[in-house]
Design a protein around this motif. Structure first.
Motif, mmCIF file in Angstrom:
data_model
loop_
_atom_site.group_PDB
_atom_site.id
_atom_site.type_symbol
_atom_site.label_atom_id
_atom_site.label_comp_id
_atom_site.label_asym_id
_atom_site.label_seq_id
_atom_site.Cartn_x
_atom_site.Cartn_y
_atom_site.Cartn_z
ATOM 1 N N THR A 128 0.823 -1.203 0.000
ATOM 2 C CA THR A 128 0.000 0.000 0.000
ATOM 3 C C THR A 128 0.859 1.257 0.000
ATOM 4 O OG1 THR A 128 -1.748 1.187 1.209
ATOM 5 C CG2 THR A 128 -0.117 0.009 2.535
ATOM 6 N N ASP A 129 0.258 2.353 -0.463
ATOM 7 C CA ASP A 129 0.898 3.660 -0.357
ATOM 8 C C ASP A 129 0.431 4.404 0.894
ATOM 9 O OD1 ASP A 129 2.309 3.378 -2.758
ATOM 10 O OD2 ASP A 129 0.613 4.105 -3.935
ATOM 11 N N ALA A 130 -0.523 3.816 1.613
ATOM 12 C CA ALA A 130 -1.064 4.480 2.801
ATOM 13 C C ALA A 130 0.011 4.649 3.864
ATOM 14 C CB ALA A 130 -2.224 3.671 3.372
ATOM 15 N N LYS A 131 -0.107 5.713 4.651
ATOM 16 C CA LYS A 131 0.775 5.937 5.785
ATOM 17 C C LYS A 131 0.364 4.978 6.911
ATOM 18 C CE LYS A 131 2.866 9.517 3.910
ATOM 19 N NZ LYS A 131 2.146 9.581 2.622
ATOM 20 N N ILE A 132 1.354 4.384 7.559
ATOM 21 C CA ILE A 132 1.103 3.348 8.559
ATOM 22 C C ILE A 132 1.649 3.771 9.920
ATOM 23 C CG2 ILE A 132 1.651 0.970 9.234
ATOM 24 C CD1 ILE A 132 1.893 0.392 6.184
ATOM 25 N N ILE A 133 0.824 3.579 10.950
ATOM 26 C CA ILE A 133 1.246 3.753 12.342
ATOM 27 C C ILE A 133 1.346 2.363 12.961
ATOM 28 C CG2 ILE A 133 0.748 4.778 14.595
ATOM 29 C CD1 ILE A 133 -1.105 6.770 13.145
ATOM 30 N N LEU A 134 2.530 1.962 13.371
ATOM 31 C CA LEU A 134 2.688 0.715 14.115
ATOM 32 C C LEU A 134 2.012 0.866 15.476
ATOM 33 C CD1 LEU A 134 6.553 0.228 13.590
ATOM 34 C CD2 LEU A 134 4.705 -0.497 12.054
ATOM 35 N N TYR A 135 1.496 -0.246 16.005
ATOM 36 C CA TYR A 135 0.871 -0.193 17.329
ATOM 37 C C TYR A 135 1.408 -1.343 18.154
ATOM 38 C CZ TYR A 135 -2.892 -0.083 20.872
ATOM 39 O OH TYR A 135 -3.601 -0.025 22.045
ATOM 40 N N ASN A 136 2.173 -1.000 19.186
ATOM 41 C CA ASN A 136 2.759 -1.994 20.081
ATOM 42 C C ASN A 136 2.050 -1.958 21.422
ATOM 43 O OD1 ASN A 136 4.613 -3.991 20.910
ATOM 44 N ND2 ASN A 136 5.835 -2.442 21.969
ATOM 45 N N VAL A 137 1.335 -3.027 21.750
ATOM 46 C CA VAL A 137 0.628 -3.088 23.029
ATOM 47 C C VAL A 137 0.774 -4.515 23.575
ATOM 48 C CG1 VAL A 137 -1.575 -3.444 21.798
ATOM 49 C CG2 VAL A 137 -1.584 -2.666 24.205
ATOM 50 N N PRO A 138 1.946 -4.830 24.155
ATOM 51 C CA PRO A 138 2.250 -6.198 24.576
ATOM 52 C C PRO A 138 1.221 -6.809 25.527
ATOM 53 C CG PRO A 138 4.212 -4.823 24.669
ATOM 54 C CD PRO A 138 3.067 -3.906 24.404
ATOM 55 N N GLY A 139 0.608 -5.964 26.364
ATOM 56 C CA GLY A 139 -0.372 -6.488 27.311
ATOM 57 C C GLY A 139 -1.589 -7.090 26.644
ATOM 58 N N ARG A 140 -1.864 -6.687 25.400
ATOM 59 C CA ARG A 140 -2.999 -7.235 24.665
ATOM 60 C C ARG A 140 -2.583 -8.264 23.618
ATOM 61 N NH1 ARG A 140 -8.109 -4.683 24.595
ATOM 62 N NH2 ARG A 140 -8.261 -2.878 25.978
#
Length: 292
Positions: A128-140
């Motif tokens: 994709t060309d979309a901008k991506i935000i990684l999401y790190n949430v180890p507790g979940r």
């Protein structure tokens, strides 16, 4: 990505007592958040109880938010999961033109290695060309995106523009800031408790739960943090500490919905397997809100 600097809020999905989506409450929430000063809205994150929404409900929720927002603030859409091929398909089938970025959580339950996490995001970024935000949430998710993996992804893929970092280890966030050499890569707090400290350490703000409950004081705190007005920002931080702890006592978004109900924005109902805030927590939140 100046649109991501400041306070974004991970919007809840209001429900009626019968479990149906409360679209009037959702309209109230969008207006309340924007009028309270939030910089952007995050749609269909985990706080939206998106795992319990049908495809049709998701479409209607998105349509409602877009209509009410009416271009007033930027929007981020949540698309994530633990099936890489399915996520890529969803990206391809979704009109992403209205969103400044897509928030995509690290694969949950599978517990991939660091190389597996890297390859997961690599496949998405290349699709994709979309901008991506990684999401790190180890507790979940049951696994952690190591700082070195985050920096590797940021350096190799220009459309990976930020990370929402919700590790319980605050040093992990500062290590990303320290190790990152890409000036336009943004580190955002994914934990309201650490939102101000992370901002003062070099982050660019937060994707918040609490921010939609008390948007004026929360957004002002983050702006002061970005301006390095440390004492004034911490005055707000300490006022928010107790209620921020309280809203997560019985799970998210149980507590924030109790706040929003007390503020008259929407009703406190959630969908199973979550249950509504207990009387004790509801009373505690009401007492804490009296301080604002």
């Amino acid at each position: 990505m100046k649109e991501l600097i400041g306070t974004g809020v991970a919007l809840v999905t209001p429900f009626n007592q019968d479990g149906s989506v409360d679209y009037n409450g959702l309209e109230n929430l969008v207006n309340y958040s924007i009028e309270g000063g939030v910089e952007y809205l995050v749609l269909l994150g985990t706080t939206a109880e998106s795992a319990t929404l049908t495809k049709e409900e998701k479409k209607e929720v998105v349509a409602t938010i877009k209509k009410v927002n009416n271009g007033r603030v930027p929007m981020v859409l949540g698309i994530g999961g633990n099936n890489t091929a399915e996520i890529i398909k969803e990206y391809a089938e979704t009109d992403l033109s209205d969103y400044v970025a897509i928030l995509t959580v690290s694969p949950y339950y599978n517990k991939p290695s660091q190389e597996g996490i890297y390859q997961h995001y690599k496949a998405i970024a290349e699709s994709t060309d979309a901008k991506i935000i990684l999401y790190n949430v180890p507790g979940r998710t049951g696994s952690n995106i190591a700082p070195e993996t985050t920096v590797r992804l940021a350096n190799e893929f220009k459309n990976i523009v930020a990370i929402k970092e919700a590790s319980p280890d605050f040093l992990q966030s500062t290590n990303i800031i320290r190790l990152n050499t890409r000036e336009d890569f943004i580190v955002l707090s994914g934990d309201d408790e650490y939102a101000l400290p992370m901002t003062l350490a070099g982050g660019k703000g937060v994707i918040s739960v609490m921010g939609q409950g008390l948007p004026e004081i929360f957004t002002d705190m983050i702006r002061k943090g970005l301006n390095k007005e440390v004492d004034a920002a911490y005055d707000s931080h300490y006022k928010l500490v107790e209620i921020t702890h309280a809203i997560f006592e019985e799970g998210n978004p149980v507590g924030i919905k109790a706040v929003l109900a007390k503020k008259g924005v929407c009703q406190p109902y959630v969908r199973l397997p979550l249950v509504q805030a207990t009387d004790n927590l509801t009373a505690k939140i009401a007492d804490l809100l009296n301080q604002f």
